[in-house]
Write a protein that holds these residues in place. Sequence first.
Motif, PDB file in Angstrom:
ATOM      1  N   ASP A 151       0.847  -1.189   0.000  1.00  0.00           N
ATOM      2  CA  ASP A 151       0.000   0.000   0.000  1.00  0.00           C
ATOM      3  C   ASP A 151       0.886   1.244   0.000  1.00  0.00           C
ATOM      4  N   SER A 152       0.937   1.934  -1.118  1.00  0.00           N
ATOM      5  CA  SER A 152       1.810   3.114  -1.246  1.00  0.00           C
ATOM      6  C   SER A 152       1.332   4.290  -0.405  1.00  0.00           C
ATOM      7  N   SER A 153       0.063   4.285   0.013  1.00  0.00           N
ATOM      8  CA  SER A 153      -0.444   5.388   0.831  1.00  0.00           C
ATOM      9  C   SER A 153       0.077   5.323   2.261  1.00  0.00           C
ATOM     10  N   ARG A 154       0.577   4.172   2.669  1.00  0.00           N
ATOM     11  CA  ARG A 154       1.153   4.039   3.997  1.00  0.00           C
ATOM     12  C   ARG A 154       2.633   4.404   3.941  1.00  0.00           C
ATOM     13  N   SER A 155       3.231   4.536   5.103  1.00  0.00           N
ATOM     14  CA  SER A 155       4.647   4.907   5.162  1.00  0.00           C
ATOM     15  C   SER A 155       5.554   3.694   5.318  1.00  0.00           C
ATOM     16  N   PHE A 156       5.013   2.475   5.123  1.00  0.00           N
ATOM     17  CA  PHE A 156       5.788   1.268   5.363  1.00  0.00           C
ATOM     18  C   PHE A 156       6.175   0.535   4.082  1.00  0.00           C
ATOM     19  N   SER A 157       5.904   1.111   2.933  1.00  0.00           N
ATOM     20  CA  SER A 157       6.253   0.443   1.682  1.00  0.00           C
ATOM     21  C   SER A 157       7.758   0.211   1.516  1.00  0.00           C
ATOM     22  N   PRO A 158       8.659   1.089   2.036  1.00  0.00           N
ATOM     23  CA  PRO A 158      10.098   0.795   1.887  1.00  0.00           C
ATOM     24  C   PRO A 158      10.562  -0.467   2.599  1.00  0.00           C
ATOM     25  N   LEU A 159       9.725  -1.042   3.482  1.00  0.00           N
ATOM     26  CA  LEU A 159      10.130  -2.241   4.202  1.00  0.00           C
ATOM     27  C   LEU A 159      10.232  -3.463   3.305  1.00  0.00           C
ATOM     28  N   GLU A 160       9.757  -3.363   2.084  1.00  0.00           N
ATOM     29  CA  GLU A 160       9.861  -4.483   1.147  1.00  0.00           C
ATOM     30  C   GLU A 160      11.310  -4.882   0.894  1.00  0.00           C
ATOM     31  N   LYS A 161      12.236  -3.941   1.037  1.00  0.00           N
ATOM     32  CA  LYS A 161      13.639  -4.218   0.737  1.00  0.00           C
ATOM     33  C   LYS A 161      14.255  -5.218   1.711  1.00  0.00           C
ATOM     34  N   PHE A 162      13.591  -5.502   2.845  1.00  0.00           N
ATOM     35  CA  PHE A 162      14.124  -6.451   3.817  1.00  0.00           C
ATOM     36  C   PHE A 162      13.688  -7.880   3.538  1.00  0.00           C
ATOM     37  N   GLY A 163      12.913  -8.083   2.468  1.00  0.00           N
ATOM     38  CA  GLY A 163      12.605  -9.437   2.036  1.00  0.00           C
ATOM     39  C   GLY A 163      11.288  -9.979   2.552  1.00  0.00           C
ATOM     40  N   GLN A 164      10.866 -11.072   1.926  1.00  0.00           N
ATOM     41  CA  GLN A 164       9.582 -11.675   2.254  1.00  0.00           C
ATOM     42  C   GLN A 164       9.589 -12.323   3.639  1.00  0.00           C
ATOM     43  N   ASN A 165      10.747 -12.836   4.070  1.00  0.00           N
ATOM     44  CA  ASN A 165      10.803 -13.436   5.409  1.00  0.00           C
ATOM     45  C   ASN A 165      10.463 -12.410   6.481  1.00  0.00           C
ATOM     46  N   PHE A 166      10.923 -11.172   6.274  1.00  0.00           N
ATOM     47  CA  PHE A 166      10.587 -10.140   7.261  1.00  0.00           C
ATOM     48  C   PHE A 166       9.113  -9.754   7.172  1.00  0.00           C
ATOM     49  N   LEU A 167       8.592  -9.609   5.959  1.00  0.00           N
ATOM     50  CA  LEU A 167       7.187  -9.201   5.814  1.00  0.00           C
ATOM     51  C   LEU A 167       6.249 -10.193   6.480  1.00  0.00           C
ATOM     52  N   GLU A 168       6.663 -11.453   6.561  1.00  0.00           N
ATOM     53  CA  GLU A 168       5.853 -12.426   7.287  1.00  0.00           C
ATOM     54  C   GLU A 168       5.900 -12.182   8.799  1.00  0.00           C
ATOM     55  N   LYS A 169       6.926 -11.448   9.245  1.00  0.00           N
ATOM     56  CA  LYS A 169       7.050 -11.102  10.660  1.00  0.00           C
ATOM     57  C   LYS A 169       6.569  -9.685  10.956  1.00  0.00           C
ATOM     58  N   LEU A 170       5.902  -9.073   9.999  1.00  0.00           N
ATOM     59  CA  LEU A 170       5.339  -7.729  10.170  1.00  0.00           C
ATOM     60  C   LEU A 170       3.825  -7.830  10.154  1.00  0.00           C
ATOM     61  N   ILE A 171       3.193  -7.215  11.122  1.00  0.00           N
ATOM     62  CA  ILE A 171       1.735  -7.249  11.190  1.00  0.00           C
ATOM     63  C   ILE A 171       1.227  -5.884  11.615  1.00  0.00           C
ATOM     64  N   GLY A 172       0.114  -5.480  11.049  1.00  0.00           N
ATOM     65  CA  GLY A 172      -0.526  -4.222  11.409  1.00  0.00           C
ATOM     66  C   GLY A 172      -1.861  -4.475  12.083  1.00  0.00           C
ATOM     67  N   ILE A 173      -2.188  -3.658  13.061  1.00  0.00           N
ATOM     68  CA  ILE A 173      -3.478  -3.738  13.750  1.00  0.00           C
ATOM     69  C   ILE A 173      -4.118  -2.366  13.702  1.00  0.00           C
ATOM     70  N   GLU A 174      -5.314  -2.307  13.174  1.00  0.00           N
ATOM     71  CA  GLU A 174      -6.091  -1.066  13.142  1.00  0.00           C
ATOM     72  C   GLU A 174      -7.224  -1.152  14.142  1.00  0.00           C
ATOM     73  N   MET A 175      -7.488  -0.052  14.836  1.00  0.00           N
ATOM     74  CA  MET A 175      -8.606  -0.019  15.778  1.00  0.00           C
ATOM     75  C   MET A 175      -9.050   1.424  15.991  1.00  0.00           C
ATOM     76  N   PRO A 176     -10.320   1.642  16.245  1.00  0.00           N
ATOM     77  CA  PRO A 176     -10.807   3.009  16.515  1.00  0.00           C
ATOM     78  C   PRO A 176     -10.482   3.420  17.945  1.00  0.00           C
ATOM     79  N   HIS A 177      -9.503   4.278  18.089  1.00  0.00           N
ATOM     80  CA  HIS A 177      -9.092   4.740  19.421  1.00  0.00           C
ATOM     81  C   HIS A 177      -8.645   6.190  19.309  1.00  0.00           C
ATOM     82  N   LYS A 178      -9.033   6.999  20.286  1.00  0.00           N
ATOM     83  CA  LYS A 178      -8.733   8.433  20.252  1.00  0.00           C
ATOM     84  C   LYS A 178      -7.231   8.694  20.227  1.00  0.00           C
ATOM     85  N   LEU A 179      -6.472   7.926  20.993  1.00  0.00           N
ATOM     86  CA  LEU A 179      -5.028   8.137  21.030  1.00  0.00           C
ATOM     87  C   LEU A 179      -4.379   7.774  19.700  1.00  0.00           C
ATOM     88  N   LEU A 180      -4.885   6.722  19.048  1.00  0.00           N
ATOM     89  CA  LEU A 180      -4.314   6.286  17.774  1.00  0.00           C
ATOM     90  C   LEU A 180      -4.652   7.242  16.629  1.00  0.00           C
TER      91      LEU A 180
END
Length: 470
Positions: A151-180
């Motif tokens: 997703d180019s709209s996010r700021s995490f697209s450059p992380l692709e350079k660390f390989g697919q093994n790392f992307l499997e160890k990357l996870i995002g969680i979205e939730m409706p929270h005032k602080l977030l």
Amino acid sequence: MKGTVSICCFLTLLILQATAEEEEFSSTLRDRSHIDETLRLASEEKAADFAAAIQKLRKIYHTSIKPMEQAYRYNELRQHEISDGEITSKPMVLFLGPWSVGKSSMINYLLGLSDSPYQLYTGAEPTTSEFTVITHGEKIRSIEGIVMAADSSRSFSPLEKFGQNFLEKLIGIEMPHKLLERVTFVDTPGIIENRKQQERGYPFNDVCQWFIDRADLIFVVFDPTKLDVGLELEMLFRQLKGRESQIRIILNKADNLATQDLMRVYGALFWSLAPLINVTEPPRVYVSSFWPYDYAPDTSRELFKREEISLLEDLNQVIENRMENKIAFIRQHAIRVRIHALLVDRYVQTFKEKMSFFSDPELVFQEIVDDPDKFYIFKSILAKTNVSKFDLPNRDAYRDFFGINPITNFKPLSAQCSYIGGCLLEKIEKAITNELPALLSSINSGKQPGLSSCEATGCGEKPKNRYRKN
């Protein structure tokens, strides 16, 4: 025999009673009202003003800074490309430290996720094996690392350079929270001293460096019962060099120790970290217990509460100053791009001056690259421009840079001008000395951020680093 059995039964009952009382006490939730109050989560933000300032910043970057980046291939020198997602992103708070020190529990506590189906998993054993990014969303959902990087709209697209093994160890969680709505949390795998980087299957230190470079606040969390400093922790603090103003050290689970023991541990922590943090003013250390349950009895409850509020105020300051910090970051980036362009221009001019009809271009330029001081490459930049010698990059980096970018690929700065677009050097200097300080001044004064003229108090001044509390 009967007497011995009676004593054993009595002791067993005492132990069971004490255990029950301890469990009852540990399950008592503490009041969280001070979190919302200190972070001002009930107040409404001026979203329109913030969005207008971000759009103005994006325009300055794309029109005045990025063309210079592309013309002189700055990204191949620094390996840091600024995307729109990074400009528009919220402040990032990064949690680092050994395993099982309470990083995930601290995030659960700040977000009020404890004892809910959505809390981050915690335990005494190493539980977090992924880099977990917690952001705001309209509904609760998890996002795979491959999707985040795509997703180019996010700021995490450059992380692709660390390989697919790392992307499997990357996870995002979205939730409706005032602080977030105002900040993004990043939970990291705990440091395990007996595990080598290669065993993780991806470049762990390089990934940590990527997040460190982009973090607005870095919490390094420790457990007072295990303060061993090994090679992997030493490597982490080497990566934190230059980011001392963003570091906050947290001595978590402090209510597990008596006051006297806690003082000894506090001193031992500084003794262990002193060789790793070679600065005049050490980072701020917070001593408390960051989890939702009440403090243990007979501990410094008032001290822990004040420490927690102080940390929340630190976090709130980063949130409130996020626009000023982003402008300062873009201006610092523009200064580096400008210095790089001036140096490449000087290399180009020197190459043309030394070339003759009978010269070998490769030998001439190799001589210049191997010994730039002989040709006053760096000294001429300091003599003719208002560049600080402390901002100059490593000269050895240009040997590698020109190894993949032939000198003939670059034009001198005098040739980087057009009738319609103007000169690249003039545009980036205007952004550094005029447009970005004016935008910063408009934010601080509460005016509309569309100002293009130079304010008397802001023009030409470098924005202060507002990460630090005075």
